[in-house]
Design an enzyme around this catalytic site. Structure first.
Site, PDB file in Angstrom:
ATOM      1  N   GLU A 254      -6.535  21.034  17.401  1.00 17.29           N
ATOM      2  CA  GLU A 254      -5.540  21.291  16.221  1.00 17.29           C
ATOM      3  C   GLU A 254      -4.505  22.204  16.413  1.00 17.29           C
ATOM      4  O   GLU A 254      -4.677  23.259  17.018  1.00 17.29           O
ATOM      5  CB  GLU A 254      -6.549  21.352  15.190  1.00 17.29           C
TER       6      GLU A 254
ATOM      7  N   LYS B 113      -2.617  25.610  15.722  1.00 15.56           N
ATOM      8  CA  LYS B 113      -3.118  26.828  15.092  1.00 15.56           C
ATOM      9  C   LYS B 113      -2.076  27.284  14.263  1.00 15.56           C
ATOM     10  O   LYS B 113      -1.028  27.958  14.959  1.00 15.56           O
ATOM     11  CB  LYS B 113      -3.910  27.674  16.281  1.00 15.56           C
TER      12      LYS B 113
ATOM     13  N   ARG C 176      -5.672  32.710   6.202  1.00 16.26           N
ATOM     14  CA  ARG C 176      -6.797  31.667   5.996  1.00 16.26           C
ATOM     15  C   ARG C 176      -7.156  31.536   4.422  1.00 16.26           C
ATOM     16  O   ARG C 176      -7.347  32.507   3.807  1.00 16.26           O
ATOM     17  CB  ARG C 176      -7.844  31.963   6.911  1.00 16.26           C
TER      18      ARG C 176
ATOM     19  N   ARG D 177     -10.293  35.181   4.303  1.00 18.88           N
ATOM     20  CA  ARG D 177     -11.154  35.265   5.220  1.00 18.88           C
ATOM     21  C   ARG D 177     -12.246  36.230   4.952  1.00 18.88           C
ATOM     22  O   ARG D 177     -13.322  36.359   5.214  1.00 18.88           O
ATOM     23  CB  ARG D 177     -10.407  35.348   6.609  1.00 18.88           C
TER      24      ARG D 177
ATOM     25  N   GLU E 186      -4.910  26.961   6.134  1.00 21.33           N
ATOM     26  CA  GLU E 186      -4.218  28.138   6.438  1.00 21.33           C
ATOM     27  C   GLU E 186      -2.914  28.075   5.819  1.00 21.33           C
ATOM     28  O   GLU E 186      -2.095  27.009   5.678  1.00 21.33           O
ATOM     29  CB  GLU E 186      -3.758  28.024   8.059  1.00 21.33           C
TER      30      GLU E 186
ATOM     31  N   PHE F 234      -7.514  22.224   7.070  1.00 20.68           N
ATOM     32  CA  PHE F 234      -8.246  21.663   8.414  1.00 20.68           C
ATOM     33  C   PHE F 234      -9.804  21.676   8.202  1.00 20.68           C
ATOM     34  O   PHE F 234     -10.395  21.111   9.058  1.00 20.68           O
ATOM     35  CB  PHE F 234      -8.291  22.756   9.453  1.00 20.68           C
TER      36      PHE F 234
ATOM     37  N   ARG G 283     -19.315  33.218  14.929  1.00 25.00           N
ATOM     38  CA  ARG G 283     -18.625  32.873  16.152  1.00 25.00           C
ATOM     39  C   ARG G 283     -19.325  31.984  16.909  1.00 25.00           C
ATOM     40  O   ARG G 283     -20.374  32.152  17.412  1.00 25.00           O
ATOM     41  CB  ARG G 283     -18.013  34.161  16.735  1.00 25.00           C
TER      42      ARG G 283
ATOM     43  N   LYS H 258     -10.387  28.871  20.635  1.00 18.77           N
ATOM     44  CA  LYS H 258      -8.982  29.026  20.175  1.00 18.77           C
ATOM     45  C   LYS H 258      -8.407  29.485  21.696  1.00 18.77           C
ATOM     46  O   LYS H 258      -8.849  29.827  22.627  1.00 18.77           O
ATOM     47  CB  LYS H 258      -8.444  30.327  19.515  1.00 18.77           C
TER      48      LYS H 258
HETATM   49  P1  AMP Z   1      -8.016  34.301  15.392  1.00 13.70           P
HETATM   50  O1  AMP Z   1      -7.408  35.034  13.957  1.00 13.70           O
HETATM   51  O2  AMP Z   1      -6.966  34.475  16.274  1.00 13.70           O
HETATM   52  O3  AMP Z   1      -9.440  34.822  15.663  1.00 13.70           O
HETATM   53  O4  AMP Z   1      -7.959  32.642  15.062  1.00 13.70           O
HETATM   54  C1  AMP Z   1      -8.818  32.058  13.917  1.00 13.70           C
HETATM   55  C2  AMP Z   1      -7.869  32.162  12.828  1.00 13.70           C
HETATM   56  O5  AMP Z   1      -6.956  30.900  13.177  1.00 13.70           O
HETATM   57  C3  AMP Z   1      -8.650  31.244  11.622  1.00 13.70           C
HETATM   58  O6  AMP Z   1      -9.187  32.188  10.963  1.00 13.70           O
HETATM   59  C4  AMP Z   1      -7.435  30.548  10.846  1.00 13.70           C
HETATM   60  O7  AMP Z   1      -7.070  31.654   9.922  1.00 13.70           O
HETATM   61  C5  AMP Z   1      -6.740  30.232  11.747  1.00 13.70           C
HETATM   62  N1  AMP Z   1      -6.220  28.888  12.099  1.00 13.70           N
HETATM   63  C6  AMP Z   1      -4.967  28.442  12.186  1.00 13.70           C
HETATM   64  N2  AMP Z   1      -5.127  27.009  12.325  1.00 13.70           N
HETATM   65  C7  AMP Z   1      -6.219  26.813  12.375  1.00 13.70           C
HETATM   66  C8  AMP Z   1      -7.014  25.390  12.654  1.00 13.70           C
HETATM   67  N3  AMP Z   1      -6.470  24.439  12.792  1.00 13.70           N
HETATM   68  N4  AMP Z   1      -8.362  25.468  12.517  1.00 13.70           N
HETATM   69  C9  AMP Z   1      -9.146  26.612  12.305  1.00 13.70           C
HETATM   70  N5  AMP Z   1      -8.570  27.835  12.214  1.00 13.70           N
HETATM   71  C10 AMP Z   1      -7.166  27.869  12.261  1.00 13.70           C
END
Ligand code: AMP
Length: 582
Positions: free
Chosen positions: A249, A251, A256, A271, A301, A342, A419, A425
């Protein structure tokens, strides 16, 4: 139950940094707490009056707190002031002052947990005329009835700075050990992840034992703790980890949002489970009109966008919306947002968290009729690393952060609060910072919307490639225009209007108006990225990609001194990209 028991426990907890020891001390405490009071004890121990999503903030003006300490103890005011300046911790000031308390009345009442909790609630919840006096009286009375150690923890709690250093996980350990067994610890954690409220979990455990937790269900209006992603360094690693095939997907880089929607209401949580409904009235409306089910809990998001270019803006723009209580209408107009959904965790009475990803995506689709501002996250299901890489390039080119790989396995459940490898990611830095201004040529324009209706909303800008003799598009410019330039642009550009794309222009993008390359404008960008739509330096960094300037802003200068052939060249852009990548 006496508050003193709590305060003394806190003192013991503060003396250790070992998680196991903390849990043991908590078990000792919980064992003597009457079932009806455990809820308050857990909240107080967390330094809260309610779970986070209720948005009840603790905090008190230090002046007022110091005054209350003075009134309660009659230790002279400059001395109290001195203690505060020396230490900066209201708890320590209260402790010291109460230790030196001059007898002010013969009657002191011993403090119960109930009483302290009720007083704190009253102090936190009051505002408006007369509230200062009331807070002062309540706090002074509590300080007056406190022993030094009680005064210390009451003051800290009230200041919103209890900070005993107890992690939620330690509280969960202790609750499991007190009311059940170590083996049931995960069940306790799961209950917490579903309702985000440890006090409620504790109270059910105390009243009904471990079976009591079966009452905790995902409910609309009660946010669950967000699922988090793992990380891997490459697409092939991800595919291998997820059994050879998965969903990739887009990102999105924003905020969030967990949306709890019914026919009549929409509530939005971040979040961290902060309720941000009132900060995003536009999002509430957009969701309500895109929603097709009876009730649901959806995740997505929220990203800021430039309505003129349709492009996503830096994440920071959306944070400027946060915390705004006033001028909300102007914030809504100044920083418009979109929502990319999402996940679907609940729909029309059914909890879908324990069903696989594909099913949840399917449900999500049935909840939403996509609109301009509410869309489903872009997704590609594939087993091919090449296709996934291409998708990744596309996302980066459009300003995305990277991609989120999602497992398609039968057990690809939504694991609230944890997690795990169901989501992985992948980000890679293809962006480079841009500090210089560049001089770009106007080759096209897009019709304006909203305030810019009837004029140009954004301009299509290009670099010059002398080897090819072509102008190659590099960005869509919609920011930095004041009213005067917006009004002047049609007249300035009119002499250069062209029927269709000018033969010297190389563009994959379809503009509403085309121009002969003539006018040069100075532009400051924030970063340079790879792009699947802009033709500047096509195939030079990577096959099937060009370069794009992200977050461009017009500096206010039209370079009338420069003919278009003297604009920034494609080779210069390439070297800017490469230089800054280092
Ligand atoms: P990170 O903050 O780098 O740990 O990445 C996780 C965050 O990416 C999530 O908490 C979401 O806020 C964001 N996010 C953006 N696009 C997506 C998606 N398609 N699926 C899940 N999370 C997403």
């Amino acid at each position: 139950m006496e508050y003193l028991t709590l305060a003394e426990t806190y003192q013991r907890i503060e003396a250790t940094s070992k998680r196991l020891e903390m849990a043991d001390i908590l078990v000792e405490l919980f064992k003597v707490v009457p079932a009806g009071e455990i809820e308050k004890v857990v909240l107080l121990t967390q330094g809260k009056l309610a779970p986070d999503f209720k948005g009840i903030e603790l905090g008190i003006a230090e002046k007022l707190a110091l005054k209350a300490i003075y009134e309660a103890t009659r230790v002279n005011e400059p001395e109290i002031q001195q203690m505060w300046l020396r230490d900066g911790d209201l708890g320590n000031v209260a402790f010291e002052a109460v230790s030196r308390k001059k007898q002010t009345s013969l009657f002191t009442e011993s403090l119960s947990v109930d009483m302290v909790f009720a007083n704190l609630e009253q102090i936190a919840g009051s505002s408006g005329p007369g509230s200062q006096d009331m807070k002062l009286k309540l706090l002074a009375k509590m300080m007056h009835d406190s022993s030094p150690v009680e005064a210390k923890y009451i003051a800290r709690t009230l200041a919103g700075k209890l900070r005993l250093g107890i992690a939620d996980m330690t509280l969960i350990d202790a609750l499991a050990l007190t009311y059940s067994t170590k083996e049931n610890r995960d069940k306790v954690e799961q209950a917490y992840n579903t309702c985000s409220d440890l006090a409620r979990v504790a109270s059910l455990l105390a009243e009904k034992g471990i079976e009591g937790l079966d009452e905790i269900k995902l409910e609309v209006g009660i946010p669950l703790r967000a699922m988090l992603a793992e990380r891997l360094p490459g697409i092939p690693d991800i595919l291998e980890k997820l059994g050879g095939k998965c969903a990739f997907e887009y990102k999105y880089d924003g905020l969030r949002i967990q949306a709890h929607i019914t026919k009549t209401s929409v509530q939005l949580y971040t979040r961290q489970l902060e309720d941000v409904t009132s900060q995003f009235p536009d999002l509430v409306k957009m969701l309500a009109s895109a929603f097709k089910a009876k009730e649901a809990v959806l995740e997505g998001e929220c990203v800021p966008i430039d309505t003129n270019t349709g492009e996503m803006l830096p994440f920071q723009t959306v944070s400027r919306r946060r915390g705004r209580k006033y001028e909300l209408t102007s914030a809504v107009n100044e920083f418009p947002v979109m929502l990319y959904l999402f996940d679907c965790l609940y729909k029309d009475g059914k909890d879908y968290t324990q069903t696989p990803y594909t099913n949840r995506r399917k449900k999500l689709k049935t909840c939403i009729k996509e609109t301009d501002r509410v869309k489903l996250a872009e997704v590609l299901i594939t087993d091919s690393p090449e296709e996934a890489e291409e998708f990744f390039q596309k996302v980066i080119g459009k300003g995305g952060e990277g991609i989120m790989a999602k497992s398609l396995a039968d057990d690809s459940f939504y694991r609230a609060g944890s997690r795990g490898w169901n989501w992985i990611k992948f980000k890679r830095d293809y962006k480079s910072e841009m500090n210089d201004t560049v001089d770009l040529v106007v080759v096209g324009a897009f019709s304006g919307k909203g305030r810019r209706a009837g004029g140009y909303g954004a301009l299509l800008m290009a670099t010059y490639n002398p080897e090819e003799g072509k102008f190659e598009t590099v960005t869509k410019l919609g920011t930095g225009f004041d009213d005067a330039i917006l009004a002047a642009l049609p007249e300035l550009l009119e002499p250069h209007l062209s029927q269709g794309m000018h033969r010297l222009v190389n563009s994959k993008m379809q503009a509403d108006f085309w121009f002969e390359p003539a006018m040069v404008m100075e532009v400051k960008g924030a970063e340079i990225t790879l792009s699947p739509i802009h033709t500047c330096a096509w195939d030079m960094v990577r096959n099937g990609s060009g370069l794009a300037i992200r977050f461009p802003r017009y500096t206010g200068k039209i370079r009338q001194d420069k003919p278009p052939e003297e604009a920034t060249t494609t080779a210069e852009m390439l070297s800017l990209y490469e230089m800054q990548l280092k």
